[in-house]
Write a protein that holds these residues in place. Sequence first.
Motif, PDB file in Angstrom:
ATOM      1  N   UNK A 137       0.812  -1.213   0.000  1.00 48.12           N
ATOM      2  CA  UNK A 137       0.000   0.000   0.000  1.00 48.12           C
ATOM      3  C   UNK A 137       0.843   1.260   0.000  1.00 48.12           C
ATOM      4  N   UNK A 138       2.041   1.233   0.583  1.00 48.96           N
ATOM      5  CA  UNK A 138       2.842   2.447   0.682  1.00 48.96           C
ATOM      6  C   UNK A 138       4.125   2.406  -0.140  1.00 48.96           C
ATOM      7  N   UNK A 139       4.269   1.425  -1.012  1.00 48.01           N
ATOM      8  CA  UNK A 139       5.421   1.366  -1.912  1.00 48.01           C
ATOM      9  C   UNK A 139       4.929   1.299  -3.355  1.00 48.01           C
ATOM     10  N   UNK A 140       5.838   1.492  -4.275  1.00 46.28           N
ATOM     11  CA  UNK A 140       5.518   1.467  -5.710  1.00 46.28           C
ATOM     12  C   UNK A 140       6.098   0.231  -6.377  1.00 46.28           C
ATOM     13  N   UNK A 141       6.189  -0.847  -5.630  1.00 48.32           N
ATOM     14  CA  UNK A 141       6.719  -2.084  -6.196  1.00 48.32           C
ATOM     15  C   UNK A 141       5.811  -2.573  -7.316  1.00 48.32           C
ATOM     16  N   UNK A 142       6.445  -3.042  -8.377  1.00 48.71           N
ATOM     17  CA  UNK A 142       5.684  -3.554  -9.516  1.00 48.71           C
ATOM     18  C   UNK A 142       5.514  -2.553 -10.633  1.00 48.71           C
ATOM     19  N   UNK A 143       5.853  -1.289 -10.406  1.00 53.80           N
ATOM     20  CA  UNK A 143       5.744  -0.287 -11.464  1.00 53.80           C
ATOM     21  C   UNK A 143       7.013  -0.239 -12.292  1.00 53.80           C
ATOM     22  N   UNK A 144       6.851   0.128 -13.544  1.00 51.21           N
ATOM     23  CA  UNK A 144       8.015   0.302 -14.407  1.00 51.21           C
ATOM     24  C   UNK A 144       8.752   1.589 -14.039  1.00 51.21           C
ATOM     25  N   UNK A 145       9.927   1.782 -14.618  1.00 43.71           N
ATOM     26  CA  UNK A 145      10.711   2.963 -14.302  1.00 43.71           C
ATOM     27  C   UNK A 145       9.987   4.235 -14.711  1.00 43.71           C
ATOM     28  N   UNK A 146       9.356   4.226 -15.869  1.00 41.06           N
ATOM     29  CA  UNK A 146       8.617   5.410 -16.320  1.00 41.06           C
ATOM     30  C   UNK A 146       7.408   5.673 -15.422  1.00 41.06           C
ATOM     31  N   UNK A 147       6.700   4.622 -15.034  1.00 39.61           N
ATOM     32  CA  UNK A 147       5.540   4.787 -14.156  1.00 39.61           C
ATOM     33  C   UNK A 147       5.969   5.282 -12.779  1.00 39.61           C
ATOM     34  N   UNK A 148       7.104   4.790 -12.309  1.00 38.09           N
ATOM     35  CA  UNK A 148       7.604   5.235 -11.016  1.00 38.09           C
ATOM     36  C   UNK A 148       7.987   6.713 -11.071  1.00 38.09           C
ATOM     37  N   UNK A 149       8.648   7.114 -12.150  1.00 40.82           N
ATOM     38  CA  UNK A 149       9.046   8.517 -12.291  1.00 40.82           C
ATOM     39  C   UNK A 149       7.814   9.417 -12.358  1.00 40.82           C
ATOM     40  N   UNK A 150       6.792   8.984 -13.069  1.00 38.00           N
ATOM     41  CA  UNK A 150       5.551   9.771 -13.151  1.00 38.00           C
ATOM     42  C   UNK A 150       4.887   9.862 -11.785  1.00 38.00           C
ATOM     43  N   UNK A 151       4.918   8.771 -11.016  1.00 38.84           N
ATOM     44  CA  UNK A 151       4.318   8.777  -9.679  1.00 38.84           C
ATOM     45  C   UNK A 151       5.064   9.717  -8.750  1.00 38.84           C
ATOM     46  N   UNK A 152       6.389   9.784  -8.857  1.00 40.88           N
ATOM     47  CA  UNK A 152       7.172  10.684  -8.007  1.00 40.88           C
ATOM     48  C   UNK A 152       6.835  12.140  -8.321  1.00 40.88           C
ATOM     49  N   UNK A 153       6.698  12.460  -9.605  1.00 40.46           N
ATOM     50  CA  UNK A 153       6.336  13.823  -9.998  1.00 40.46           C
ATOM     51  C   UNK A 153       4.948  14.178  -9.461  1.00 40.46           C
ATOM     52  N   UNK A 154       4.009  13.269  -9.607  1.00 38.31           N
ATOM     53  CA  UNK A 154       2.657  13.500  -9.089  1.00 38.31           C
ATOM     54  C   UNK A 154       2.667  13.632  -7.574  1.00 38.31           C
ATOM     55  N   UNK A 155       3.482  12.803  -6.916  1.00 40.45           N
ATOM     56  CA  UNK A 155       3.586  12.885  -5.460  1.00 40.45           C
ATOM     57  C   UNK A 155       4.159  14.210  -5.000  1.00 40.45           C
ATOM     58  N   UNK A 156       5.120  14.748  -5.768  1.00 40.39           N
ATOM     59  CA  UNK A 156       5.678  16.048  -5.425  1.00 40.39           C
ATOM     60  C   UNK A 156       4.643  17.152  -5.501  1.00 40.39           C
ATOM     61  N   UNK A 157       3.795  17.113  -6.519  1.00 39.33           N
ATOM     62  CA  UNK A 157       2.747  18.118  -6.656  1.00 39.33           C
ATOM     63  C   UNK A 157       1.717  17.994  -5.531  1.00 39.33           C
ATOM     64  N   UNK A 158       1.365  16.760  -5.188  1.00 35.63           N
ATOM     65  CA  UNK A 158       0.417  16.556  -4.093  1.00 35.63           C
ATOM     66  C   UNK A 158       1.009  16.996  -2.762  1.00 35.63           C
TER      67      UNK A 158
END
Length: 256
Positions: free
Chosen positions: A114-135
Amino acid sequence: MYAAFSPANASRTTAQADEQLIQEGRELFLVGCSFCHGQNGEGVRSDNGQLGPSLVGVGAASVDFQVGTGRMPMQQPGQQAAVKKKAYTDEETEALAAYVASLGPGPAIPEESEYTLDGLSEDERREAVVNGGQLFLTNCSACHNFEGSGGAMPQGKVALPLRDSTEKHIYEAMITGPQQMPVFADSVLGPEDKASIIAFLESTKENPDYGGFEMGGLGPVSEGMFAWLVGIGSLVGFAYWIAAHSARSKRQETSA
């Protein structure tokens, strides 16, 4: 015959284990927590106000966060529970969480998925980090600073730095709202958004240090104060020193 009787036996064994864990947690609770929170977690009111709040419905996640970070048990009542060395082992914390969870429904201890991004690709992880920064900048930076370095709060409280917090404890803080922190329900921030915020905070730990004074990472306020007091103050002092040691012409009086 095995298919008919095995599920019932397994369910009975699990229930017995849960009941034993709850009983162990109650024994620990009566010794270390009941003075402030009551023998049944109902809370205790002192002459000057409430000494310990009710724990009915706070859930196992709240106990895992408060006890796992050393905030509880408190050494003495105050504006804010301080982070300190844990007083209970992980097994004892699990038992306490199971007992408090039995008092009423509440947030459960999150799974690692629930609190990790395991299973995501590198591009998906990078997009999630950017979205997390905005949030994070929208919902959290007002108290915790733009990079999670913390900051002062009203009434003598403080938003602590997040760099030393574990991913699980950050997630638990968001779903339980400890002390002055608000609760971020799934209707406000979904589980994926919470995981993205945590991933952003983890990425800030890997940012390179380009040199110079970081000023604690507190942002433009501390940097501007340093510039005014040290930078401009040094220039004013240097200018005064030059003026004091420069040659001055003196008016000479002539005889009549």
